[in-house]
Write a protein that holds these residues in place. Sequence first.
Motif, PDB file in Angstrom:
ATOM      1  N   THR A  53      97.617  29.462  39.068  1.00  0.00           N
ATOM      2  CA  THR A  53      96.885  30.767  38.502  1.00  0.00           C
ATOM      3  C   THR A  53      97.156  31.191  37.596  1.00  0.00           C
ATOM      4  O   THR A  53      96.179  31.553  36.502  1.00  0.00           O
ATOM      5  CB  THR A  53      96.958  31.499  40.015  1.00  0.00           C
ATOM      6  N   LEU A  54      98.386  31.861  37.063  1.00  0.00           N
ATOM      7  CA  LEU A  54      99.207  32.338  35.481  1.00  0.00           C
ATOM      8  C   LEU A  54      98.779  30.889  34.860  1.00  0.00           C
ATOM      9  O   LEU A  54      98.152  32.022  33.438  1.00  0.00           O
ATOM     10  CB  LEU A  54     100.295  32.249  35.782  1.00  0.00           C
ATOM     11  N   ARG A  55      98.854  30.638  35.189  1.00  0.00           N
ATOM     12  CA  ARG A  55      98.273  29.400  33.254  1.00  0.00           C
ATOM     13  C   ARG A  55      96.732  29.130  32.993  1.00  0.00           C
ATOM     14  O   ARG A  55      96.104  29.207  32.041  1.00  0.00           O
ATOM     15  CB  ARG A  55      98.800  27.833  33.946  1.00  0.00           C
ATOM     16  N   ALA A  56      95.591  29.739  34.177  1.00  0.00           N
ATOM     17  CA  ALA A  56      94.959  29.343  33.929  1.00  0.00           C
ATOM     18  C   ALA A  56      94.234  30.991  33.481  1.00  0.00           C
ATOM     19  O   ALA A  56      93.440  30.316  32.544  1.00  0.00           O
ATOM     20  CB  ALA A  56      93.818  29.405  35.235  1.00  0.00           C
ATOM     21  N   GLY A  57      94.253  32.068  33.459  1.00  0.00           N
ATOM     22  CA  GLY A  57      94.743  33.488  33.124  1.00  0.00           C
ATOM     23  C   GLY A  57      95.748  33.437  31.855  1.00  0.00           C
ATOM     24  O   GLY A  57      95.357  34.011  30.830  1.00  0.00           O
ATOM     25  N   GLY A  58      95.577  32.434  31.073  1.00  0.00           N
ATOM     26  CA  GLY A  58      96.305  32.412  30.103  1.00  0.00           C
ATOM     27  C   GLY A  58      97.999  32.221  29.728  1.00  0.00           C
ATOM     28  O   GLY A  58      98.226  32.551  28.338  1.00  0.00           O
ATOM     29  N   HIS A  59      98.790  32.670  30.652  1.00  0.00           N
ATOM     30  CA  HIS A  59     100.294  32.975  30.455  1.00  0.00           C
ATOM     31  C   HIS A  59     100.702  31.732  29.519  1.00  0.00           C
ATOM     32  O   HIS A  59     100.765  30.748  30.942  1.00  0.00           O
ATOM     33  CB  HIS A  59     100.667  33.521  32.010  1.00  0.00           C
ATOM     34  N   LYS A  60     101.741  31.691  29.563  1.00  0.00           N
ATOM     35  CA  LYS A  60     102.772  31.091  28.555  1.00  0.00           C
ATOM     36  C   LYS A  60     104.089  30.031  28.923  1.00  0.00           C
ATOM     37  O   LYS A  60     104.573  31.656  30.022  1.00  0.00           O
ATOM     38  CB  LYS A  60     103.083  30.848  27.779  1.00  0.00           C
ATOM     39  N   ILE A  61     104.132  29.770  30.366  1.00  0.00           N
ATOM     40  CA  ILE A  61     105.671  28.962  30.716  1.00  0.00           C
ATOM     41  C   ILE A  61     106.251  28.662  30.050  1.00  0.00           C
ATOM     42  O   ILE A  61     106.211  27.349  29.038  1.00  0.00           O
ATOM     43  CB  ILE A  61     105.465  28.466  32.055  1.00  0.00           C
ATOM     44  N   VAL A  62     107.924  29.644  30.002  1.00  0.00           N
ATOM     45  CA  VAL A  62     108.258  29.377  28.801  1.00  0.00           C
ATOM     46  C   VAL A  62     109.597  28.997  29.023  1.00  0.00           C
ATOM     47  O   VAL A  62     110.621  28.949  28.973  1.00  0.00           O
ATOM     48  CB  VAL A  62     108.607  30.421  27.841  1.00  0.00           C
ATOM     49  N   GLY A  63     110.056  29.073  30.945  1.00  0.00           N
ATOM     50  CA  GLY A  63     111.278  28.327  31.260  1.00  0.00           C
ATOM     51  C   GLY A  63     111.738  28.428  32.895  1.00  0.00           C
ATOM     52  O   GLY A  63     110.506  28.867  33.830  1.00  0.00           O
TER      53      GLY A  63
END
Length: 258
Positions: A53-63
């Motif tokens: 859901t976060l990825r779909a909302g444009g959030h970048k997973i950095v770690g």
Amino acid sequence: MTAEGCRDEIFTEVAAGLLAAYSSRTPVEPPRDVIEDLDVAGAYKIQQLQEATLRAGGHKIVGRKVGLTSKAMQKQLGVDSPDFGFFTESMVLKGPVEADRFIAPKIEPELGFRLANDLPAHATVDQVAETVDAVFLAVEIIDSRVRDWDIRLVDTIADNASCGAVFLSDEPIQVRMDELNGVSAVMCVDGRETGRGSGIDVMGNPLAPIAWLTSVGVELNAGDIVLSGSFCGAAEVSAGSTVDIDYGKYGTLNVEFV
């Protein structure tokens, strides 16, 4: 709707509730009380739904973060195995930290490792050492979206391994990979010592949790930052708290909560 469909719907609802709690700061019931016979695989499914859901909302997973890697933390939370979660770019904080962005925050002293290359599945500790291109002093601010920290292993996994935020030193430290076990940390909150430990307390080697991640199917890529687990038990913090962590010759990390 089939029984499987109903169960998937409940998983989605639990994931949405946990995700909403980040901003509402209203904790939810333990997932184990909502989903009958919730197991580790199901808990990670709930976590993965939140990440998607976060990825779909444009959030970048950095770690990624590995938790429950020291005996002190396992004892504190009453579990006997490590777990893992993720953090986004917006969860990496600088400067004074606003305490009211969390529900019931606690803080842990750790090390953060940046990877220069992708890691293969089932990487060895030696392979991890070869791909680390920077080591940072780090703290993880853990927080529980589950009411009253009433968690068991499946609850904390579903709640993104209780990850709240990450705080890194401005610059990497100069440390050889074969020196990591001897890195020590003494944590004080408002001038009172709350815990101490060293690298060897983290699964016998702070790089071991990163190798463990690759063994359970977590994809680790170049540029990722991995927090490998706390040196000691977590300490509660609140608005007005000042945290000082002394890493000996490797420097200090100071976090102020406002």
